[in-house]
Design an enzyme around this catalytic site. Structure first.
Site, short mmCIF file in Angstrom:
data_model
loop_
_atom_site.label_atom_id
_atom_site.label_comp_id
_atom_site.label_asym_id
_atom_site.label_seq_id
_atom_site.Cartn_x
_atom_site.Cartn_y
_atom_site.Cartn_z
N LYS A 166 -2.23 6.30 -4.19
CA LYS A 166 -3.33 7.25 -3.94
C LYS A 166 -3.03 8.63 -4.51
O LYS A 166 -1.89 9.11 -4.41
CB LYS A 166 -3.58 7.35 -2.43
N HIS A 198 -7.23 9.87 -2.26
CA HIS A 198 -6.75 9.70 -0.88
C HIS A 198 -7.73 10.26 0.17
O HIS A 198 -7.97 9.63 1.20
CB HIS A 198 -5.38 10.37 -0.76
N ASP A 200 0.85 -1.20 0.00
CA ASP A 200 0.00 0.00 0.00
C ASP A 200 0.88 1.25 0.00
O ASP A 200 1.65 1.46 0.94
CB ASP A 200 -0.91 0.02 1.24
N TYR A 208 3.30 9.97 0.90
CA TYR A 208 4.20 9.35 1.88
C TYR A 208 5.66 9.67 1.56
O TYR A 208 6.55 9.44 2.38
CB TYR A 208 4.00 7.82 1.94
N1 NAP Z 1 -5.76 6.15 3.33
C1 NAP Z 1 -5.35 6.81 4.37
O1 NAP Z 1 -5.71 7.99 4.60
C2 NAP Z 1 -4.44 6.13 5.34
C3 NAP Z 1 -4.28 6.65 6.64
C4 NAP Z 1 -3.47 5.95 7.52
C5 NAP Z 1 -2.81 4.79 7.12
N2 NAP Z 1 -2.94 4.33 5.84
C6 NAP Z 1 -2.24 3.12 5.37
O2 NAP Z 1 -2.39 2.10 6.35
C7 NAP Z 1 -1.11 1.66 6.79
C8 NAP Z 1 -1.15 1.19 8.23
O3 NAP Z 1 -1.57 2.22 9.11
P1 NAP Z 1 -0.56 3.04 10.06
O4 NAP Z 1 0.77 3.10 9.44
O5 NAP Z 1 -1.27 4.31 10.37
O6 NAP Z 1 -0.48 2.25 11.40
P2 NAP Z 1 -0.51 0.73 11.93
O7 NAP Z 1 -0.19 -0.22 10.87
O8 NAP Z 1 -1.77 0.59 12.70
O9 NAP Z 1 0.67 0.79 13.01
C9 NAP Z 1 1.99 0.99 12.65
C10 NAP Z 1 2.81 0.96 13.96
O10 NAP Z 1 2.72 -0.34 14.54
C11 NAP Z 1 4.05 -0.88 14.72
N3 NAP Z 1 3.95 -2.32 14.48
C12 NAP Z 1 3.89 -2.98 13.30
N4 NAP Z 1 3.78 -4.30 13.49
C13 NAP Z 1 3.77 -4.50 14.83
C14 NAP Z 1 3.69 -5.65 15.64
N5 NAP Z 1 3.57 -6.87 15.11
N6 NAP Z 1 3.73 -5.47 17.00
C15 NAP Z 1 3.84 -4.25 17.54
N7 NAP Z 1 3.91 -3.11 16.81
C16 NAP Z 1 3.89 -3.24 15.47
C17 NAP Z 1 4.89 -0.15 13.70
O11 NAP Z 1 6.25 -0.10 14.12
P3 NAP Z 1 7.46 -0.73 13.25
O12 NAP Z 1 7.40 -0.15 11.87
O13 NAP Z 1 8.68 -0.28 14.01
O14 NAP Z 1 7.27 -2.21 13.29
C18 NAP Z 1 4.27 1.24 13.75
O15 NAP Z 1 4.75 1.95 14.86
C19 NAP Z 1 -0.24 2.90 6.54
O16 NAP Z 1 1.13 2.63 6.64
C20 NAP Z 1 -0.73 3.32 5.19
O17 NAP Z 1 -0.20 2.49 4.17
C21 NAP Z 1 -3.77 4.98 4.95
#
Ligand code: NAP
Length: 318
Positions: free
Chosen positions: A78, A111, A44, A49
């Site tokens: 996006k 987005h 994704d 980003y």
């Molecule tokens: N469309 C939109 O507007 C939108 C908005 C937000 C997000 N997104 C997409 O969704 C993806 C995921 O959401 P997010 O990045 O907001 O947050 P998330 O995936 O909920 O959380 C990421 C955090 O969790 C940690 N983590 C990952 N695996 C883990 C595990 N097994 N145990 C403990 N901690 C863990 C990561 O650290 P480490 O990297 O150090 O492991 C990071 O600090 C984004 O990266 C993006 O691609 C899209």
């Protein structure tokens, strides 16, 4: 084995992918290579980003090294808010394709249902935003349809859209959105959205499935609950001998939503993929259903600026 979501044309999207928001250039190159080697087939991405060129390098190397083929990968990106004007949509996708070193995307999403002037950056002021009356989302969507017609992206969809905004597209657009990527996790379960999308054959992708704890402090509230430390999630994880993150990922898959946990840590990248093999029990599902707080981590309040055209109430159609 990662299940897939099947689109109407038969294309299969792996239900579990790698998120890349906040994955810095340098880190994200290694993360994508590690993920593909581990078995991820869905990445994704997004222009905003700021790391698509690094991801492109990792993809191109993975293809040339014969680890995976382009056809085996599902790549989403996006359209950023400053490229909603009709003349900016195609160049935005073309720039993303150049950065990712690809000929086509599998899925291209709007987005946010928020338009900014070309090149506008944060901090936002009212003058940098364009109102939906001046630049209706349907105008941007028509350009997305052309990109899909021409095969520059195989599927088109949206992100951060309410059911009302989806309904508007369903009623007025030529091609329907096939995906809505939104925040979904046990504290924000959005059952009405889930039902609406099931009824209209629109898939959902769950973003911030682990609670997005690495968001910048400016996007965090003082009192926010830590999803990975929720006692019910921790207890279910203990019962299954897995981690809380794996329970959260498995829960998303169980609901039939795609899920895109972000990690740049090799062990956690592997661990998150292994969650695809975890089966939660009906009792687990019932216990998690009771955790809903209707609580957003990514509230969208950054679009609500003084004198500007966007309010939180209108954004989410509350
Ligand atoms: N469309 C939109 O507007 C939108 C908005 C937000 C997000 N997104 C997409 O969704 C993806 C995921 O959401 P997010 O990045 O907001 O947050 P998330 O995936 O909920 O959380 C990421 C955090 O969790 C940690 N983590 C990952 N695996 C883990 C595990 N097994 N145990 C403990 N901690 C863990 C990561 O650290 P480490 O990297 O150090 O492991 C990071 O600090 C984004 O990266 C993006 O691609 C899209």
């Amino acid at each position: 084995m990662v299940a897939t979501l099947e689109f109407e044309n038969g294309d299969q999207m792996p239900i579990l992918g790698l998120g890349t928001w906040k994955s810095s250039p340098g880190d994200v190159y290694k993360a994508v290579k590690t993920a593909i080697a581990a078995g991820y087939r869905h990445i994704d991405c997004a222009h905003i980003y700021g790391n698509e060129a690094e991801i492109g390098r990792a993809l191109s190397e993975s293809f040339s090294e014969g680890i995976v083929t382009r056809e085996q990968m599902w790549i989403t990106s996006k359209l950023w808010n400053d490229s909603h004007a009709p003349e900016n949509v195609r160049p935005a996708l073309e720039e993303t394709l150049v950065n990712l070193q690809l000929d086509y995307l599998d899925l291209y999403l709007i987005h946010w249902p928020v338009a900014m002037k070309k090149g506008a950056s944060f901090p936002l002021t009212a003058e940098k935003l364009v109102s939906p009356e001046v630049l209706p989302i349907l105008i941007t969507w028509s350009e997305m349809e052309v990109l899909a017609d021409e095969g520059l992206c195989r599927h088109i969809g949206v992100s951060n859209f309410s059911t009302a905004k989806l309904q508007d597209l369903l009623e007025n657009a030529r091609l329907k959105p096939e995906m809505n990527q939104i925040e979904l996790h046990p504290y924000l379960q959005q059952p009405t959205m889930l039902d609406f999308c099931q009824a209209n054959t629109i898939y959902l992708t769950a973003y911030s499935p682990l609670g997005s704890s690495d968001r910048p402090d400016s996007l965090k509230a003082d009192d926010e609950p830590v999803l990975l430390e929720n006692s019910t999630i921790v207890a279910i994880a203990k019962q299954h001998g897995v981690t809380p993150a794996q329970v959260l990922i498995s829960w998303a898959i169980h609901r039939g939503t795609a899920v895109i946990p972000k990690s740049v840590n090799p062990a956690r990248i592997q661990q998150n993929l292994a969650a695809a093999d975890l089966s939660l029990t009906p009792a687990d599902i019932q216990a998690i259903a009771a955790l809903d707080l209707n609580r957003r981590y990514v509230s969208g309040d950054f679009w609500q600026v003084e004198g500007g055209p966007y309010t939180l109430a209108a954004l989410w159609d509350m």
